[in-house]
Write an enzyme that holds these catalytic residues in place. Sequence first.
Site, short mmCIF file in Angstrom:
data_model
loop_
_atom_site.label_atom_id
_atom_site.label_comp_id
_atom_site.label_asym_id
_atom_site.label_seq_id
_atom_site.Cartn_x
_atom_site.Cartn_y
_atom_site.Cartn_z
N LYS A 1 0.80 -1.24 0.00
CA LYS A 1 0.00 0.00 0.00
C LYS A 1 0.84 1.29 0.00
O LYS A 1 0.37 2.34 0.42
CB LYS A 1 -0.99 0.03 1.20
CG LYS A 1 -1.91 -1.15 1.24
CD LYS A 1 -2.76 -1.21 0.00
CE LYS A 1 -3.12 -2.62 -0.37
NZ LYS A 1 -3.51 -2.76 -1.78
N GLY B 1 2.47 2.33 -2.88
CA GLY B 1 2.64 2.85 -4.24
C GLY B 1 3.17 1.80 -5.21
O GLY B 1 3.68 2.15 -6.28
N THR B 2 3.01 0.54 -4.86
CA THR B 2 3.50 -0.57 -5.68
C THR B 2 2.91 -0.52 -7.10
O THR B 2 3.65 -0.62 -8.09
CB THR B 2 3.10 -1.92 -5.04
OG1 THR B 2 3.19 -1.80 -3.63
CG2 THR B 2 3.93 -3.06 -5.56
N THR B 3 1.59 -0.40 -7.18
CA THR B 3 0.90 -0.42 -8.47
C THR B 3 1.42 0.72 -9.36
O THR B 3 1.68 0.53 -10.55
CB THR B 3 -0.62 -0.24 -8.25
OG1 THR B 3 -1.04 -1.13 -7.22
CG2 THR B 3 -1.40 -0.51 -9.51
N TRP B 4 1.59 1.87 -8.75
CA TRP B 4 2.07 3.06 -9.48
C TRP B 4 3.51 2.84 -9.96
O TRP B 4 3.83 3.09 -11.13
CB TRP B 4 1.98 4.27 -8.55
CG TRP B 4 2.17 5.59 -9.20
CD1 TRP B 4 2.08 5.89 -10.53
CD2 TRP B 4 2.47 6.82 -8.52
NE1 TRP B 4 2.30 7.24 -10.73
CE2 TRP B 4 2.54 7.82 -9.52
CE3 TRP B 4 2.66 7.18 -7.19
CZ2 TRP B 4 2.82 9.15 -9.20
CZ3 TRP B 4 2.93 8.50 -6.87
CH2 TRP B 4 3.00 9.47 -7.87
N HIS C 1 7.32 -7.50 -2.04
CA HIS C 1 7.16 -6.83 -0.75
C HIS C 1 8.15 -7.42 0.27
O HIS C 1 8.09 -7.08 1.44
CB HIS C 1 5.74 -7.06 -0.20
CG HIS C 1 4.64 -6.35 -0.96
ND1 HIS C 1 4.74 -5.05 -1.39
CD2 HIS C 1 3.40 -6.76 -1.33
CE1 HIS C 1 3.62 -4.70 -2.00
NE2 HIS C 1 2.79 -5.72 -1.99
N SER D 1 -4.94 3.07 3.72
CA SER D 1 -5.09 2.38 2.42
C SER D 1 -5.26 0.89 2.66
O SER D 1 -6.12 0.24 2.05
CB SER D 1 -3.85 2.66 1.56
OG SER D 1 -3.98 2.07 0.31
N TYR E 1 6.65 8.16 -1.99
CA TYR E 1 5.40 8.33 -2.75
C TYR E 1 5.05 9.82 -2.84
O TYR E 1 4.68 10.33 -3.90
CB TYR E 1 4.31 7.55 -2.01
CG TYR E 1 2.91 7.62 -2.58
CD1 TYR E 1 2.44 6.62 -3.43
CD2 TYR E 1 2.04 8.64 -2.24
CE1 TYR E 1 1.14 6.65 -3.93
CE2 TYR E 1 0.74 8.70 -2.74
CZ TYR E 1 0.29 7.71 -3.58
OH TYR E 1 -1.00 7.74 -4.07
N ARG F 1 -7.90 3.50 -5.30
CA ARG F 1 -8.95 4.03 -4.43
C ARG F 1 -9.00 5.55 -4.57
O ARG F 1 -9.87 6.08 -5.24
CB ARG F 1 -8.68 3.59 -2.98
CG ARG F 1 -9.88 3.77 -2.03
CD ARG F 1 -9.52 3.34 -0.63
NE ARG F 1 -8.41 4.10 -0.08
CZ ARG F 1 -8.53 5.23 0.60
NH1 ARG F 1 -9.72 5.73 0.84
NH2 ARG F 1 -7.46 5.88 1.07
#
Length: 323
Positions: free
Chosen positions: A68, A70-73, A128, A158, A216, A288
């Site tokens: 949570k 900022g991995t996806t980004w 992670h 988050s 982030y 989100r």
Amino acid sequence: MDSIKEAQDSPKTYEDIISTLPKDNGWKKPLYLYQGFWYIAFQLEGVIFAQQNFQTQPGDIFLCSFPKSGTTWLKALAFAIVTRNRFDPSSNPLLTKQPHDCVPFLEMDYFENPAISGPGGLSLWATHIPYASLPKSITDSSCKIVYICRDPKDVFVSLWHYLNKLRADKFEGTPIERAFELYCNGSSLYGPQWDHVLGYWKASLERPNQVLFIQYEDMKKDSIFHLKKLAEFIGYPLSLEEESEGRVQKIIELCSFENLSNLEVNKTGKRTHREVEGGKMDNNAYFRKGEIGDWKNLLTSEMGEKLDNITEKKLSGSGLTFS
Ligand code: PAP
């Protein structure tokens, strides 16, 4: 390959290891303490499997984070940088695949399928796993590692929203006050967050050519600077010509929360997730709000202060702060 298959076919080995570990039953699913960090059993199997089997290849790039943060980004940004000359902008896989399906997770996707690599056989991996528990073949190599971290208050919030979505039973048995307490005590998935962050922070100071540490909040505030730095660090610098053509801005726009969260694949798609009933998770669970400071909408100021105090104490003397 035989040893990989053997390890995969003998889950008892993992059960044996896991059954000896300290256990915390505070969350709905028990967490196990392994090498100083807490894991759910199936993820821990993947961590041990990666430690035992993963062999780094020259040119591999590892995108690391506490969940949570900022991995996806980061996955989207690195993928867009690396593939910018491989795909026409209108056919980049990010437009039709969730970023998690573009960059495999070491302790999840590699465990499920050791032959996996990203679309087009890219050398991008995400994890992670805390720095000290990374497979030795990564830390002994000169491969690039990028770590993204985020203010613990926003990470907790988050995570809370994500877990609520993950478990339709709304955290049965874990009210937010209890979850917050557990988090503060370090007992959360891949926690304690502070130890996770410090492991990579120290590595980035000791081996600045190998480990890039990004916040982030900084990426949000000055995306252009940090994107160029990221591209250069992972060995895909943007040329002056590309800069003058506006490629930096285009990558930022492609990977922006607004753009990604509005793509059909991320609005309505689903991806495999072992933790969810039915085995599928909505892709939109990873998008989100994507804001700095959203913790204020869920936590009281006392809770915020408590997390800040822990963060200050834990990071004291490290040179790392969250502004
Ligand atoms: P993961 O560890 O499960 O992969 P991760 O991607 O690290 O999750 O974190 C999800 C957070 O990143 C969400 O934050 P929020 O709950 O505070 O909103 C998500 O909205 C945010 N996020 C996802 N994509 C982006 C993006 N492109 N830009 C900024 N933030 C993003």
